[in-house]
Design a protein around this motif. Sequence first.
Motif, PDB file in Angstrom:
ATOM      1  N   LEU A 166       2.206  30.420  50.701  1.00  0.00           N
ATOM      2  CA  LEU A 166       2.911  30.875  51.904  1.00  0.00           C
ATOM      3  C   LEU A 166       2.928  29.790  52.964  1.00  0.00           C
ATOM      4  O   LEU A 166       3.967  29.532  53.594  1.00  0.00           O
ATOM      5  CB  LEU A 166       2.235  32.145  52.437  1.00  0.00           C
ATOM      6  N   SER A 167       1.790  29.138  53.165  1.00  0.00           N
ATOM      7  CA  SER A 167       1.700  28.080  54.177  1.00  0.00           C
ATOM      8  C   SER A 167       2.551  26.876  53.785  1.00  0.00           C
ATOM      9  O   SER A 167       3.133  26.208  54.649  1.00  0.00           O
ATOM     10  CB  SER A 167       0.243  27.654  54.367  1.00  0.00           C
ATOM     11  N   LEU A 168       2.612  26.578  52.488  1.00  0.00           N
ATOM     12  CA  LEU A 168       3.419  25.458  52.016  1.00  0.00           C
ATOM     13  C   LEU A 168       4.888  25.678  52.347  1.00  0.00           C
ATOM     14  O   LEU A 168       5.594  24.748  52.762  1.00  0.00           O
ATOM     15  CB  LEU A 168       3.223  25.282  50.509  1.00  0.00           C
ATOM     16  N   LYS A 169       5.351  26.910  52.189  1.00  0.00           N
ATOM     17  CA  LYS A 169       6.744  27.212  52.533  1.00  0.00           C
ATOM     18  C   LYS A 169       6.943  27.294  54.042  1.00  0.00           C
ATOM     19  O   LYS A 169       7.976  26.862  54.559  1.00  0.00           O
ATOM     20  CB  LYS A 169       7.168  28.519  51.869  1.00  0.00           C
ATOM     21  N   ASP A 170       5.957  27.836  54.755  1.00  0.00           N
ATOM     22  CA  ASP A 170       6.064  27.907  56.216  1.00  0.00           C
ATOM     23  C   ASP A 170       6.108  26.518  56.845  1.00  0.00           C
ATOM     24  O   ASP A 170       6.688  26.338  57.920  1.00  0.00           O
ATOM     25  CB  ASP A 170       4.881  28.683  56.802  1.00  0.00           C
TER      26      ASP A 170
END
Length: 240
Positions: free
Chosen positions: A170-174
Amino acid sequence: MWLVETLGFGQTGWGGLLLIGALMTLCVTLTALLLGAILGAIVAAAKLSPNRAVRTAGGFYTTIFRGVPELLIIYLVYFGGSSAVTAIGAYFGVEGFLGMPSFIAGALAVGLICGAYQAEVYRGAFLAIPKGELEAAQAIGMHRFLRFRRIIMPQVLRLAIPGIGNVWQLSLKDSALVSVTGLADLMRTSQVAAGSTRQYFLFFIVGGCLYLILTSMSDRLFGFAERRASRSMPAGIGQI
Protein backbone atom coordinates in the motif's frame (compact mmCIF):
# COMPACT_ATOMS: atom_id res chain seq x y z
CA MET A 1 15.77 0.93 -32.80
CA TRP A 2 14.13 4.12 -31.53
CA LEU A 3 12.69 2.14 -28.61
CA VAL A 4 16.15 0.98 -27.52
CA GLU A 5 17.50 4.52 -27.77
CA THR A 6 14.57 6.00 -25.87
CA LEU A 7 14.70 3.50 -23.02
CA GLY A 8 18.45 2.97 -23.11
CA PHE A 9 21.21 4.35 -20.91
CA GLY A 10 22.82 6.61 -23.48
CA GLN A 11 22.74 10.39 -23.65
CA THR A 12 19.28 10.40 -25.21
CA GLY A 13 17.91 7.47 -23.22
CA TRP A 14 15.71 7.63 -20.14
CA GLY A 15 16.58 4.22 -18.70
CA GLY A 16 19.03 5.52 -16.10
CA LEU A 17 16.67 8.22 -14.84
CA LEU A 18 13.82 5.73 -14.59
CA LEU A 19 15.96 3.40 -12.49
CA ILE A 20 17.01 6.31 -10.26
CA GLY A 21 13.33 7.20 -9.90
CA ALA A 22 12.55 3.60 -8.92
CA LEU A 23 15.35 3.74 -6.32
CA MET A 24 13.93 6.99 -4.95
CA THR A 25 10.50 5.33 -4.69
CA LEU A 26 12.05 2.48 -2.68
CA CYS A 27 13.84 4.94 -0.38
CA VAL A 28 10.67 6.91 0.30
CA THR A 29 8.66 3.74 0.95
CA LEU A 30 11.30 2.19 3.20
CA THR A 31 11.66 5.39 5.23
CA ALA A 32 7.88 5.64 5.52
CA LEU A 33 7.62 1.99 6.60
CA LEU A 34 10.21 2.46 9.36
CA LEU A 35 8.53 5.63 10.57
CA GLY A 36 5.16 3.90 10.39
CA ALA A 37 6.51 0.98 12.42
CA ILE A 38 7.44 3.31 15.28
CA LEU A 39 4.16 5.21 15.12
CA GLY A 40 2.19 1.99 14.65
CA ALA A 41 3.72 0.37 17.73
CA ILE A 42 2.93 3.44 19.84
CA VAL A 43 -0.63 3.72 18.55
CA ALA A 44 -1.23 -0.03 18.93
CA ALA A 45 -0.08 0.17 22.56
CA ALA A 46 -2.40 3.14 23.03
CA LYS A 47 -5.39 1.25 21.61
CA LEU A 48 -4.65 -1.69 23.91
CA SER A 49 -4.23 0.54 26.95
CA PRO A 50 -6.68 0.15 29.86
CA ASN A 51 -6.88 3.95 29.98
CA ARG A 52 -9.94 5.11 28.07
CA ALA A 53 -8.49 8.50 27.12
CA VAL A 54 -5.37 6.86 25.67
CA ARG A 55 -7.49 4.36 23.72
CA THR A 56 -9.59 7.21 22.36
CA ALA A 57 -6.47 9.08 21.22
CA GLY A 58 -5.19 5.96 19.45
CA GLY A 59 -8.54 5.40 17.77
CA PHE A 60 -8.65 9.04 16.69
CA TYR A 61 -5.26 8.68 14.99
CA THR A 62 -6.19 5.58 13.03
CA THR A 63 -9.58 7.01 12.06
CA ILE A 64 -8.06 10.21 10.71
CA PHE A 65 -5.17 8.75 8.75
CA ARG A 66 -7.13 5.81 7.37
CA GLY A 67 -10.19 7.89 6.52
CA VAL A 68 -8.69 11.01 4.93
CA PRO A 69 -7.50 10.65 1.29
CA GLU A 70 -3.77 10.06 1.01
CA LEU A 71 -3.26 12.90 -1.46
CA LEU A 72 -4.86 15.37 0.94
CA ILE A 73 -2.53 14.27 3.74
CA ILE A 74 0.48 14.75 1.46
CA TYR A 75 -0.70 18.24 0.59
CA LEU A 76 -1.28 19.10 4.24
CA VAL A 77 2.14 17.83 5.31
CA TYR A 78 3.99 19.46 2.42
CA PHE A 79 2.34 22.88 2.45
CA GLY A 80 1.85 22.92 6.22
CA GLY A 81 5.49 21.92 6.72
CA SER A 82 6.62 24.55 4.22
CA SER A 83 4.65 27.22 6.08
CA ALA A 84 6.26 26.13 9.34
CA VAL A 85 9.75 26.17 7.82
CA THR A 86 9.08 29.63 6.34
CA ALA A 87 7.89 30.93 9.71
CA ILE A 88 10.98 29.53 11.45
CA GLY A 89 13.19 31.08 8.78
CA ALA A 90 11.46 34.47 9.18
CA TYR A 91 12.07 34.28 12.93
CA PHE A 92 15.79 33.96 12.25
CA GLY A 93 15.74 36.74 9.66
CA VAL A 94 15.50 34.67 6.48
CA GLU A 95 13.19 36.29 3.95
CA GLY A 96 11.05 34.58 1.35
CA PHE A 97 9.32 31.24 1.05
CA LEU A 98 11.18 28.17 2.28
CA GLY A 99 9.81 24.91 0.95
CA MET A 100 9.90 21.73 2.95
CA PRO A 101 12.21 19.15 1.30
CA SER A 102 10.09 16.93 -0.93
CA PHE A 103 11.67 13.71 0.30
CA ILE A 104 11.05 14.54 3.97
CA ALA A 105 7.50 15.69 3.28
CA GLY A 106 6.68 12.61 1.22
CA ALA A 107 8.22 10.11 3.62
CA LEU A 108 6.56 11.80 6.60
CA ALA A 109 3.12 11.89 4.96
CA VAL A 110 3.25 8.28 3.78
CA GLY A 111 4.73 7.28 7.15
CA LEU A 112 1.80 8.83 9.01
CA ILE A 113 -0.62 6.88 6.82
CA CYS A 114 1.47 3.72 7.09
CA GLY A 115 1.54 4.05 10.89
CA ALA A 116 -2.25 3.99 11.10
CA TYR A 117 -2.44 0.71 9.19
CA GLN A 118 0.50 -0.86 11.01
CA ALA A 119 -1.13 0.00 14.33
CA GLU A 120 -4.08 -2.23 13.45
CA VAL A 121 -1.73 -4.97 12.26
CA TYR A 122 0.19 -4.96 15.54
CA ARG A 123 -2.98 -4.75 17.61
CA GLY A 124 -4.47 -7.75 15.81
CA ALA A 125 -1.22 -9.70 16.16
CA PHE A 126 -1.12 -9.03 19.91
CA LEU A 127 -4.72 -10.17 20.35
CA ALA A 128 -3.85 -13.39 18.48
CA ILE A 129 -1.28 -14.41 21.10
CA PRO A 130 -2.71 -17.22 23.26
CA LYS A 131 -3.68 -15.71 26.60
CA GLY A 132 -2.46 -18.83 28.37
CA GLU A 133 1.13 -17.97 27.48
CA LEU A 134 0.86 -14.51 29.01
CA GLU A 135 -0.87 -15.85 32.10
CA ALA A 136 1.76 -18.58 32.52
CA ALA A 137 4.58 -16.04 32.22
CA GLN A 138 2.93 -13.84 34.81
CA ALA A 139 2.33 -16.82 37.11
CA ILE A 140 6.02 -17.74 37.22
CA GLY A 141 6.93 -14.18 38.14
CA MET A 142 8.25 -12.96 34.78
CA HIS A 143 8.28 -9.16 34.94
CA ARG A 144 6.64 -6.99 32.29
CA PHE A 145 9.72 -6.13 30.25
CA LEU A 146 10.86 -9.76 30.12
CA ARG A 147 7.38 -10.88 29.03
CA PHE A 148 7.47 -8.28 26.28
CA ARG A 149 10.97 -9.29 25.08
CA ARG A 150 10.57 -13.06 25.19
CA ILE A 151 6.87 -13.66 24.49
CA ILE A 152 5.01 -10.65 23.15
CA MET A 153 7.45 -9.04 20.71
CA PRO A 154 8.64 -12.23 18.93
CA GLN A 155 5.10 -13.49 18.37
CA VAL A 156 3.70 -10.11 17.37
CA LEU A 157 6.43 -9.71 14.76
CA ARG A 158 5.82 -13.22 13.39
CA LEU A 159 2.05 -12.84 13.25
CA ALA A 160 2.31 -9.34 11.78
CA ILE A 161 4.49 -10.23 8.78
CA PRO A 162 1.58 -10.83 6.32
CA GLY A 163 -0.11 -7.60 7.41
CA ILE A 164 3.11 -5.63 7.20
CA GLY A 165 3.59 -7.01 3.69
CA ASN A 166 0.20 -5.61 2.71
CA VAL A 167 1.03 -2.26 4.31
CA TRP A 168 4.31 -2.18 2.38
CA GLN A 169 2.50 -2.71 -0.91
CA LEU A 170 0.00 0.00 0.00
CA SER A 171 2.78 2.42 0.91
CA LEU A 172 4.68 1.59 -2.29
CA LYS A 173 1.66 2.62 -4.34
CA ASP A 174 0.92 5.65 -2.15
CA SER A 175 4.47 6.87 -2.75
CA ALA A 176 3.46 7.61 -6.35
CA LEU A 177 1.35 10.48 -4.98
CA VAL A 178 4.49 12.10 -3.56
CA SER A 179 5.32 13.19 -7.12
CA VAL A 180 2.96 16.16 -6.62
CA THR A 181 5.61 17.70 -4.34
CA GLY A 182 8.17 17.63 -7.16
CA LEU A 183 10.16 14.67 -5.86
CA ALA A 184 11.84 12.81 -8.73
CA ASP A 185 10.41 9.40 -7.88
CA LEU A 186 9.37 6.78 -10.41
CA MET A 187 6.01 8.39 -11.12
CA ARG A 188 7.45 11.88 -11.54
CA THR A 189 10.28 10.64 -13.76
CA SER A 190 7.79 8.78 -15.95
CA GLN A 191 5.71 11.95 -16.29
CA VAL A 192 8.74 14.07 -17.22
CA ALA A 193 9.96 11.49 -19.74
CA ALA A 194 6.50 11.20 -21.28
CA GLY A 195 6.13 14.97 -21.55
CA SER A 196 9.59 15.45 -23.02
CA THR A 197 9.26 12.75 -25.68
CA ARG A 198 5.49 12.89 -26.24
CA GLN A 199 5.52 9.11 -25.74
CA TYR A 200 2.92 9.13 -22.96
CA PHE A 201 1.64 5.59 -23.45
CA LEU A 202 5.15 4.13 -23.63
CA PHE A 203 6.55 5.71 -20.47
CA PHE A 204 3.45 5.19 -18.36
CA ILE A 205 3.46 1.52 -19.38
CA VAL A 206 7.17 1.27 -18.51
CA GLY A 207 6.53 3.01 -15.18
CA GLY A 208 3.70 0.60 -14.44
CA CYS A 209 5.93 -2.37 -15.27
CA LEU A 210 8.62 -1.10 -12.91
CA TYR A 211 6.04 -0.78 -10.14
CA LEU A 212 4.93 -4.35 -10.84
CA ILE A 213 8.52 -5.54 -10.63
CA LEU A 214 8.94 -3.81 -7.26
CA THR A 215 5.72 -5.27 -5.88
CA SER A 216 6.50 -8.76 -7.20
CA MET A 217 9.95 -8.72 -5.59
CA SER A 218 8.39 -7.47 -2.36
CA ASP A 219 5.85 -10.31 -2.42
CA ARG A 220 8.63 -12.86 -2.71
CA LEU A 221 10.64 -11.26 0.08
CA PHE A 222 7.73 -11.11 2.53
CA GLY A 223 6.62 -14.61 1.54
CA PHE A 224 10.10 -15.90 2.37
CA ALA A 225 10.09 -14.05 5.69
CA GLU A 226 6.65 -15.45 6.54
CA ARG A 227 7.74 -19.02 5.80
CA ARG A 228 10.90 -18.61 7.86
CA ALA A 229 8.95 -17.19 10.80
CA SER A 230 6.29 -19.90 10.63
CA ARG A 231 8.91 -22.65 10.96
CA SER A 232 9.57 -21.70 14.59
CA MET A 233 5.89 -21.44 15.53
CA PRO A 234 3.57 -24.19 16.75
CA ALA A 235 1.48 -25.89 14.08
CA GLY A 236 -1.64 -23.93 13.26
CA ILE A 237 -0.36 -20.57 14.55
CA GLY A 238 0.43 -17.96 11.92
CA GLN A 239 -0.34 -20.44 9.15
CA ILE A 240 -3.30 -20.33 6.82
